[in-house]
Design a protein around this motif. Structure first.
Motif, PDB file in Angstrom:
ATOM      1  N   VAL A  93       0.823  -1.206   0.000  1.00  0.00           N
ATOM      2  CA  VAL A  93       0.000   0.000   0.000  1.00  0.00           C
ATOM      3  C   VAL A  93       0.861   1.262   0.000  1.00  0.00           C
ATOM      4  O   VAL A  93       0.581   2.232  -0.716  1.00  0.00           O
ATOM      5  CB  VAL A  93      -0.964  -0.018   1.203  1.00  0.00           C
ATOM      6  CG1 VAL A  93      -1.694   1.310   1.318  1.00  0.00           C
ATOM      7  CG2 VAL A  93      -1.964  -1.154   1.070  1.00  0.00           C
ATOM      8  N   SER A  94       1.936   1.249   0.784  1.00  0.00           N
ATOM      9  CA  SER A  94       2.814   2.424   0.827  1.00  0.00           C
ATOM     10  C   SER A  94       3.470   2.668  -0.526  1.00  0.00           C
ATOM     11  O   SER A  94       3.608   3.811  -0.979  1.00  0.00           O
ATOM     12  CB  SER A  94       3.876   2.233   1.912  1.00  0.00           C
ATOM     13  OG  SER A  94       3.275   2.068   3.181  1.00  0.00           O
ATOM     14  N   THR A  95       3.878   1.591  -1.195  1.00  0.00           N
ATOM     15  CA  THR A  95       4.496   1.740  -2.513  1.00  0.00           C
ATOM     16  C   THR A  95       3.513   2.308  -3.531  1.00  0.00           C
ATOM     17  O   THR A  95       3.852   3.198  -4.317  1.00  0.00           O
ATOM     18  CB  THR A  95       5.023   0.375  -2.988  1.00  0.00           C
ATOM     19  OG1 THR A  95       5.946  -0.140  -2.018  1.00  0.00           O
ATOM     20  CG2 THR A  95       5.724   0.513  -4.336  1.00  0.00           C
ATOM     21  N   LEU A  96       2.278   1.783  -3.520  1.00  0.00           N
ATOM     22  CA  LEU A  96       1.263   2.278  -4.446  1.00  0.00           C
ATOM     23  C   LEU A  96       0.925   3.738  -4.161  1.00  0.00           C
ATOM     24  O   LEU A  96       0.629   4.515  -5.079  1.00  0.00           O
ATOM     25  CB  LEU A  96       0.002   1.418  -4.359  1.00  0.00           C
ATOM     26  CG  LEU A  96       0.146  -0.008  -4.907  1.00  0.00           C
ATOM     27  CD1 LEU A  96      -1.128  -0.799  -4.654  1.00  0.00           C
ATOM     28  CD2 LEU A  96       0.460   0.009  -6.400  1.00  0.00           C
ATOM     29  N   LYS A  97       0.965   4.117  -2.906  1.00  0.00           N
ATOM     30  CA  LYS A  97       0.706   5.518  -2.564  1.00  0.00           C
ATOM     31  C   LYS A  97       1.775   6.423  -3.161  1.00  0.00           C
ATOM     32  O   LYS A  97       1.478   7.509  -3.694  1.00  0.00           O
ATOM     33  CB  LYS A  97       0.655   5.671  -1.045  1.00  0.00           C
ATOM     34  CG  LYS A  97       0.423   7.101  -0.586  1.00  0.00           C
ATOM     35  CD  LYS A  97       0.463   7.199   0.922  1.00  0.00           C
ATOM     36  CE  LYS A  97       0.302   8.652   1.360  1.00  0.00           C
ATOM     37  NZ  LYS A  97       0.360   8.793   2.826  1.00  0.00           N
ATOM     38  N   ASP A  98       3.038   6.003  -3.070  1.00  0.00           N
ATOM     39  CA  ASP A  98       4.120   6.807  -3.640  1.00  0.00           C
ATOM     40  C   ASP A  98       3.995   6.903  -5.160  1.00  0.00           C
ATOM     41  O   ASP A  98       4.229   7.971  -5.754  1.00  0.00           O
ATOM     42  CB  ASP A  98       5.471   6.195  -3.268  1.00  0.00           C
ATOM     43  CG  ASP A  98       5.727   6.246  -1.767  1.00  0.00           C
ATOM     44  OD1 ASP A  98       6.526   5.442  -1.271  1.00  0.00           O
ATOM     45  OD2 ASP A  98       5.109   7.109  -1.102  1.00  0.00           O
ATOM     46  N   LEU A  99       3.616   5.782  -5.813  1.00  0.00           N
ATOM     47  CA  LEU A  99       3.429   5.816  -7.258  1.00  0.00           C
ATOM     48  C   LEU A  99       2.303   6.761  -7.664  1.00  0.00           C
ATOM     49  O   LEU A  99       2.390   7.486  -8.660  1.00  0.00           O
ATOM     50  CB  LEU A  99       3.147   4.395  -7.778  1.00  0.00           C
ATOM     51  CG  LEU A  99       4.308   3.393  -7.678  1.00  0.00           C
ATOM     52  CD1 LEU A  99       3.849   2.019  -8.139  1.00  0.00           C
ATOM     53  CD2 LEU A  99       5.498   3.860  -8.501  1.00  0.00           C
ATOM     54  N   PHE A 100       1.209   6.756  -6.870  1.00  0.00           N
ATOM     55  CA  PHE A 100       0.098   7.662  -7.160  1.00  0.00           C
ATOM     56  C   PHE A 100       0.512   9.127  -6.990  1.00  0.00           C
ATOM     57  O   PHE A 100       0.124   9.996  -7.766  1.00  0.00           O
ATOM     58  CB  PHE A 100      -1.080   7.345  -6.240  1.00  0.00           C
ATOM     59  CG  PHE A 100      -2.213   8.309  -6.346  1.00  0.00           C
ATOM     60  CD1 PHE A 100      -2.506   9.192  -5.323  1.00  0.00           C
ATOM     61  CD2 PHE A 100      -2.990   8.362  -7.495  1.00  0.00           C
ATOM     62  CE1 PHE A 100      -3.537  10.080  -5.428  1.00  0.00           C
ATOM     63  CE2 PHE A 100      -4.033   9.251  -7.604  1.00  0.00           C
ATOM     64  CZ  PHE A 100      -4.299  10.115  -6.562  1.00  0.00           C
ATOM     65  N   GLY A 101       1.352   9.396  -5.984  1.00  0.00           N
ATOM     66  CA  GLY A 101       1.833  10.767  -5.807  1.00  0.00           C
ATOM     67  C   GLY A 101       2.689  11.224  -6.967  1.00  0.00           C
ATOM     68  O   GLY A 101       2.580  12.361  -7.431  1.00  0.00           O
ATOM     69  N   LEU A 102       3.548  10.324  -7.474  1.00  0.00           N
ATOM     70  CA  LEU A 102       4.382  10.681  -8.627  1.00  0.00           C
ATOM     71  C   LEU A 102       3.526  10.940  -9.865  1.00  0.00           C
ATOM     72  O   LEU A 102       3.764  11.881 -10.628  1.00  0.00           O
ATOM     73  CB  LEU A 102       5.391   9.558  -8.903  1.00  0.00           C
ATOM     74  CG  LEU A 102       6.472   9.342  -7.827  1.00  0.00           C
ATOM     75  CD1 LEU A 102       7.330   8.133  -8.172  1.00  0.00           C
ATOM     76  CD2 LEU A 102       7.347  10.577  -7.669  1.00  0.00           C
ATOM     77  N   ALA A 103       2.504  10.072 -10.087  1.00  0.00           N
ATOM     78  CA  ALA A 103       1.619  10.271 -11.233  1.00  0.00           C
ATOM     79  C   ALA A 103       0.833  11.572 -11.111  1.00  0.00           C
ATOM     80  O   ALA A 103       0.598  12.262 -12.111  1.00  0.00           O
ATOM     81  CB  ALA A 103       0.666   9.087 -11.368  1.00  0.00           C
ATOM     82  N   SER A 104       0.427  11.919  -9.894  1.00  0.00           N
ATOM     83  CA  SER A 104      -0.312  13.173  -9.695  1.00  0.00           C
ATOM     84  C   SER A 104       0.569  14.378  -9.994  1.00  0.00           C
ATOM     85  O   SER A 104       0.138  15.350 -10.619  1.00  0.00           O
ATOM     86  CB  SER A 104      -0.852  13.238  -8.267  1.00  0.00           C
ATOM     87  OG  SER A 104      -1.734  12.174  -8.013  1.00  0.00           O
ATOM     88  N   ASN A 105       1.820  14.339  -9.551  1.00  0.00           N
ATOM     89  CA  ASN A 105       2.733  15.451  -9.837  1.00  0.00           C
ATOM     90  C   ASN A 105       2.980  15.578 -11.335  1.00  0.00           C
ATOM     91  O   ASN A 105       3.041  16.691 -11.888  1.00  0.00           O
ATOM     92  CB  ASN A 105       4.047  15.238  -9.097  1.00  0.00           C
ATOM     93  CG  ASN A 105       3.886  15.315  -7.590  1.00  0.00           C
ATOM     94  OD1 ASN A 105       2.952  15.959  -7.106  1.00  0.00           O
ATOM     95  ND2 ASN A 105       4.751  14.654  -6.840  1.00  0.00           N
ATOM     96  N   GLU A 106       3.132  14.452 -12.018  1.00  0.00           N
ATOM     97  CA  GLU A 106       3.324  14.488 -13.469  1.00  0.00           C
ATOM     98  C   GLU A 106       2.105  15.068 -14.170  1.00  0.00           C
ATOM     99  O   GLU A 106       2.230  15.854 -15.118  1.00  0.00           O
ATOM    100  CB  GLU A 106       3.602  13.069 -13.970  1.00  0.00           C
ATOM    101  CG  GLU A 106       3.896  13.007 -15.474  1.00  0.00           C
ATOM    102  CD  GLU A 106       4.193  11.587 -15.935  1.00  0.00           C
ATOM    103  OE1 GLU A 106       4.375  10.718 -15.060  1.00  0.00           O
ATOM    104  OE2 GLU A 106       4.246  11.367 -17.153  1.00  0.00           O
ATOM    105  N   HIS A 107       0.906  14.734 -13.651  1.00  0.00           N
ATOM    106  CA  HIS A 107      -0.323  15.283 -14.243  1.00  0.00           C
ATOM    107  C   HIS A 107      -0.420  16.790 -14.017  1.00  0.00           C
ATOM    108  O   HIS A 107      -0.840  17.538 -14.901  1.00  0.00           O
ATOM    109  CB  HIS A 107      -1.533  14.575 -13.635  1.00  0.00           C
ATOM    110  CG  HIS A 107      -2.835  15.104 -14.119  1.00  0.00           C
ATOM    111  ND1 HIS A 107      -3.695  15.824 -13.303  1.00  0.00           N
ATOM    112  CD2 HIS A 107      -3.429  15.075 -15.330  1.00  0.00           C
ATOM    113  CE1 HIS A 107      -4.736  16.185 -13.986  1.00  0.00           C
ATOM    114  NE2 HIS A 107      -4.618  15.752 -15.218  1.00  0.00           N
TER     115      HIS A 107
END
Length: 627
Positions: A93-107
């Motif tokens: 879950v922590s890893t997926l949260k970090d990936l979602f944060g990176l995708a949000s910043n890219e967006h």
């Protein structure tokens, strides 16, 4: 994500001393009681688990004296599932949260590029690349959010199993290992353990069903058309909902960083009642940005950006400037703020009120902006007939039944919102020679005022005028008020022009407060109906009957907003008509002058008039004001 402490029981099982086993069991009982204080994301359905763990805590205390050689069995049935939950599920879950944060910043970076696209000199190649980049970033963010959401949902079940399953193995191992313990607890624990086992199986079944449903939903969402991810995909004819009373979404907020420099921040905005709220990323709750009650909203051109609009306070002060990402969002935000500013959300059924008001206004009105487009000449004539009045009063005869609105005003009748000629027309009419009033008024009007027995000045704002089919009842004025106000709301027309209304025994004159130029004149004899609004005392209107160039008569209703009560203006008009009738009989005029108070120069004075007494011009508030 809450931290999961390492159990002392794990260390105790490695050495297997009896004293450490006893201490570890006591620590376990305390940790069971502290489970309800853990803050899991999207926590739900924990009440039954917490109560069960409390009961387990009591059982552990009773079984503490029976623990001896359970190290191997507990390591297999209790410690291993907890370690897997801590090191596998929570880490995922922590890893997926970090990936979602990176995708949000890219967006956000791609949306910043898209928001800076110019609208005047568009580069199709650059626009295509930026739009494609936004779509890819959105797809990536969408996929990562779905994976993170699925992991969070699965965690809600796994966290319960991770606590229930080890405790089930622990308790069963204790009872089965110790014969004495089985004799002490088997009878009262069998039913409890059976229910706990059923609960774990039920939660596991819910987890499996949820996982299957989420896989199907994920496939359906990812198989949609590419236009879903493309910003402003339908520019020509987007489906716009104009009946919204609440709205939420991302907007760009304009902030001044210096005298001439500005920045745009992409934030999440939402409406709550009559307030516009903003919630930055990572914030627990939103904060108040703007009170929307009685405010105005309009489209603006700002820094060569598209889809910008500005919210103005009720006092006329410029508020915040926002930018939407598409035409649909831009239109819907303006309509939603407009509906909220009219306080529709306070009604019993705000959705129905918004739908009815918008449909009625769209069907009934078509705006025009020039005062000269509806009639070639609006100046009334002295030869127009006055309507019949009962008992020498101005109050018209009441009808037995309320007429239908279509009988009073024809459907689709245009509305004019402006009484002032454009500046170019005014200059053309005043070039050279003798100065001519743009509305055809003669310069002898001031001499006529000096001979008038009544002079009363009021501050008013012109809201609108429209042709009517009848002047037999006050209902025509109320219907005109309703349609004018609805049209202003629908077409986002909020600014009005302030004038001074001079009421004399001969005419009603609208005077520019800055230049003292007469904007238009209505002869008092041509005013056939006048009334103030029943609820909003500052609204008033009157019907004027005029003769056209071909000898045909036409009627129009003029709607105003005043600084004082509309009844006072209606009383002044009524008094002027009484003076006109009394002037036909010298005795009646003398009797009327004896019964009414007079000013020092022998003119009639209104009763109960404190703010604008003796025809004094009230303090000017500026030519432009809010309707």
């Amino acid at each position: 994500m809450p931290a999961v402490d390492k159990l002392l029981l794990e260390e105790a099982l490695q050495d297997s001393p009896q004293n450490e086993m006893c201490l570890a069991t006591q620590q376990l009982s305390k940790q069971l009681l502290a489970y309800e204080k853990q803050n899991f994301a999207l926590g739900k359905g924990d009440e039954e688990v917490i109560s069960t763990l409390h009961y387990f805590s009591k059982v552990v205390d009773e079984l503490n004296i029976l623990h001896s050689e359970l190290a191997k069995q507990l390591a297999d049935t209790m410690v291993l599932p907890i370690i897997q939950f801590r090191e596998k599920d929570l880490t995922e879950v922590s890893t997926l949260k970090d990936l979602f944060g990176l995708a949000s910043n890219e967006h956000d970076l791609s949306m910043a590029k898209y928001s800076r696209l110019p609208k005047r000199r568009e580069n199709e190649k650059l626009k295509t690349e930026v739009v494609k980049e936004v779509a890819n970033a959105r797809r990536k963010q969408h996929l990562s959010s779905l994976q993170y959401y699925c992991a969070l949902n699965a965690l809600q079940y796994r966290k319960r199993i991770a606590m229930m399953e080890p405790m089930l193995g622990y308790t069963q191992g204790q009872i089965n290992f110790f014969k004495k313990g089985a004799e002490m607890f088997s009878k009262r624990m069998d039913s409890f353990l059976s229910s706990v086992s059923n609960m774990v199986q039920s939660i596991q079944g819910e987890l499996d069903a949820e996982a299957d449903a989420m896989r199907v939903s994920q496939q359906d969402l990812l198989s949609v058309n590419e236009s879903v991810y493309t910003p402003d995909s339908d520019v020509t004819s987007p489906a716009i909902n104009r009946n919204l009373i609440q709205k939420a979404g991302y907007l760009n907020l304009r902030n001044k960083t210096g005298l001439v420099t500005t920045t745009w921040d992409r934030l999440y905005f939402f409406t709550q009642g009559g307030n516009l709220m903003c919630q930055p990323r990572g914030a627990v709750a939103g904060g108040l940005i703007q009170d929307l009650d009685n405010c105005s909203v309009m489209a603006v051109d700002c820094e060569d950006r598209r889809y910008c609009f500005q919210i103005t306070t009720p006092t006329g002060k410029s508020g915040i400037t926002l930018q939407a990402e598409s035409k649909k969002e831009y239109e819907e935000w303006i309509c939603a703020i407009n509906n909220i500013s009219r306080q529709i959300y306070l009604t019993d059924n705000p959705e129905a009120v918004a739908i009815k008001l918008n449909q009625t206004a769209l069907q009934a009105v078509t705006p025009i902006t020039s005062f000269g487009k509806k009639h070639e000449s609006l100046r009334p004539s002295q030869n127009v007939k006055n309507m019949e009045m009962e008992s020498d009063k101005i109050i018209p005869k009441e009808l037995s039944t309320k007429p239908d609105c279509t009988e009073l005003i024809a459907p689709g009748t245009p509305i004019q919102f402006d009484m002032v000629l454009p500046a170019t027309e005014f200059l053309d009419q005043n070039r050279g020679g003798r100065r001519t009033n743009p509305f055809g008024e003669s310069e002898d009007s001031k001499n006529d005022e000096e001979d008038s027995l009544l002079q009363q000045m009021f501050v008013v704002r012109f809201l609108g005028s429209m042709a009517v089919q009848s002047d037999d009842t006050n209902e025509v004025i109320y219907e005109a008020m309703r349609q004018v106000l609805a049209a202003r709301a629908i077409h986002n027309i909020f600014r009005t022009t302030e004038s001074h209304l001079m009421v004399t025994t001969k005419s009603l004159r609208l005077i520019d407060p800055q230049t003292q130029v007469t904007r238009t004149t209505f002869e008092l004899a041509s005013v056939t109906q006048f009334a103030a609004h029943q609820d909003n005392k500052r609204l008033l209107g009157f019907v004027v009957r005029v003769t056209e160039s071909l000898g045909e008569e036409s009627m129009s209703a003029n709607i105003f907003e005043s600084n004082t009560e509309g009844e006072k203006i209606c009383y002044a008009i009524s008094l002027g008509k009484e003076i006109i009738e009394a002037q036909k009989d010298p005795e009646a005029l003398a009797q009327l002058m004896m019964s009414m108070p007079l000013t020092n120069d022998g003119k009639f004075k209104l009763l109960n008039d404190q703010s604008e007494e003796d025809g004094a011009i009230p303090e000017e508030r500026g030519e432009e004001s809010e309707a």
